[in-house]
Write an enzyme that holds these catalytic residues in place. Structure first.
Site, PDB file in Angstrom:
ATOM      1  N   ARG A  83       4.274 -20.736 -11.895  1.00 54.59           N
ATOM      2  CA  ARG A  83       3.099 -19.876 -11.780  1.00 54.59           C
ATOM      3  C   ARG A  83       3.556 -18.486 -11.356  1.00 54.59           C
ATOM      4  NH1 ARG A  83       0.373 -20.994 -14.209  1.00 54.59           N
ATOM      5  NH2 ARG A  83      -0.548 -22.946 -13.515  1.00 54.59           N
ATOM      6  N   HIS A 144      -5.676 -17.979 -14.796  1.00 53.12           N
ATOM      7  CA  HIS A 144      -6.185 -18.093 -13.414  1.00 53.12           C
ATOM      8  C   HIS A 144      -6.821 -16.798 -12.959  1.00 53.12           C
ATOM      9  CE1 HIS A 144      -3.042 -21.005 -13.937  1.00 53.12           C
ATOM     10  NE2 HIS A 144      -3.641 -21.736 -13.026  1.00 53.12           N
ATOM     11  N   LYS A 171      -6.484 -24.483 -20.195  1.00 56.27           N
ATOM     12  CA  LYS A 171      -6.906 -24.611 -18.784  1.00 56.27           C
ATOM     13  C   LYS A 171      -7.363 -23.274 -18.194  1.00 56.27           C
ATOM     14  CE  LYS A 171      -3.596 -25.141 -15.726  1.00 56.27           C
ATOM     15  NZ  LYS A 171      -2.526 -25.740 -14.924  1.00 56.27           N
TER      16      LYS A 171
HETATM   17  O1  LIG Z   1      -3.515 -24.395 -12.842  1.00 54.44           O
HETATM   18  C1  LIG Z   1      -3.544 -25.201 -11.945  1.00 54.44           C
HETATM   19  C2  LIG Z   1      -4.789 -25.607 -11.314  1.00 54.44           C
HETATM   20  C3  LIG Z   1      -4.760 -25.298  -9.841  1.00 54.44           C
HETATM   21  O2  LIG Z   1      -4.767 -23.892  -9.664  1.00 54.44           O
HETATM   22  C4  LIG Z   1      -6.037 -25.862  -9.162  1.00 54.44           C
HETATM   23  O3  LIG Z   1      -6.934 -25.074  -8.906  1.00 54.44           O
HETATM   24  O4  LIG Z   1      -6.081 -27.061  -8.914  1.00 54.44           O
HETATM   25  C5  LIG Z   1      -3.520 -25.913  -9.209  1.00 54.44           C
HETATM   26  C6  LIG Z   1      -2.238 -25.453  -9.893  1.00 54.44           C
HETATM   27  O5  LIG Z   1      -1.124 -26.098  -9.294  1.00 54.44           O
HETATM   28  C7  LIG Z   1      -2.284 -25.751 -11.359  1.00 54.44           C
HETATM   29  O6  LIG Z   1      -1.163 -25.207 -11.995  1.00 54.44           O
END
Ligand SMILES: O=C1C[C@@](O)(C(=O)O)C[C@@H](O)[C@@H]1O
Length: 252
Positions: A83, A144, A171
């Site tokens: 990330r 994100h 996602k």
């Molecule tokens: O993208 C995601 C989702 C996430 O951000 C969550 O909100 O649970 C947790 C992260 O580790 C994962 O890569």
């Protein structure tokens, strides 16, 4: 319309949302220790958050750790994630280094699922996805936002970009500022799951968004992230895996 993808014995996009638990260890030893503990909790998937390592190893050392991890948690598929800091990660990496890392990982047979952030050069990402598909690995494209829940049009365009790079799973992890933000994301997810043949994964982060992490049965969000304990949670709002499993027992 398929909406489901099979990896090892796991079918992502059918039945209950699949539970993924992150490994957030800061060195190789802790990574393997956490993997052992998580395996005992029997999740569907394990995510290795590579960016949580305090020192970034060379690619060959990283692949060596991944090899050990894969053997250790077999047959649970591992999602490999680096990330970037722009998207809430722990470790600075330049654009070139990020793409080099993805390419290195994408070529490795131990990589079952690779997180591919969508906010990078589209042609470079297409090449990464192509490499993954060459050995039947899965591209999980991600976006994100830790500040807000973006407008629906923005989220739609983000999914379209994910489609353009030929990702397998899409996602979106976003932050709600109001209760309506949580509801809007869940509605968006349901509609997107009908519009796209790919499994869609969404979460509204933080305490306010927790409902979205258990609502996949209704929204069709295909994966939900839970933690093995508070310290190793990788995002705000993640529940303990046992809590989540108990809730699923009640509502399924
Ligand atoms: O993208 C995601 C989702 C996430 O951000 C969550 O909100 O649970 C947790 C992260 O580790 C994962 O890569």
């Amino acid at each position: 319309m398929t909406n489901s993808i099979k990896i090892k014995q796991i079918s992502i996009g059918t039945d209950l949302p699949k539970i993924a638990v992150p490994i957030t260890g800061t060195d190789a030893e802790t990574v393997l220790l956490q993997a052992n503990q998580i395996k005992c909790l029997n999740p569907d998937l394990i995510e290795w958050r590579i960016d949580c390592l305090t020192t970034m190893p060379s690619l060959s050392d990283l692949l060596q750790i991944l090899n050990e991890l894969t053997t250790l948690v077999d047959p649970i598929p591992i999602i490999c994630t680096f990330r970037t800091m722009q998207e809430g990660g722990q470790q600075p990496l330049s654009e070139t280094q990020y793409l080099e890392l993805l390419n290195g990982l994408a070529a490795d047979d131990n990589v079952a699922i690779l997180d591919v952030e969508i906010n990078h050069n589209i042609v470079a990402l297409q090449q990464v996805v192509h490499k993954l598909h060459a050995h039947q690995a899965i591209a999980l494209s991600s976006f994100h936002s830790f500040e807000t829940t973006p407008e629906q049009v923005f989220m739609q365009n983000t999914l379209k970009r994910m489609q353009r790079i030929d990702a397998d799973i899409f996602k979106l992890a976003v932050m709600p500022n109001t209760k309506m933000d949580v509801i809007k994301l869940m509605e968006f997810t349901q509609i997107a799951s009908i519009r796209y043949p790919n499994p869609i994964v969404t979460m509204s982060m933080g305490k306010l968004g927790q409902l979205s992490r258990i609502a996949g049965i209704v929204t069709n969000s295909a994966i939900t992230f839970a933690s093995m304990d508070k310290q190793s949670a990788s995002a705000p709002g993640q529940m303990h895996i046992e809590q989540l499993k108990n809730i699923f027992k009640v509502i399924k």
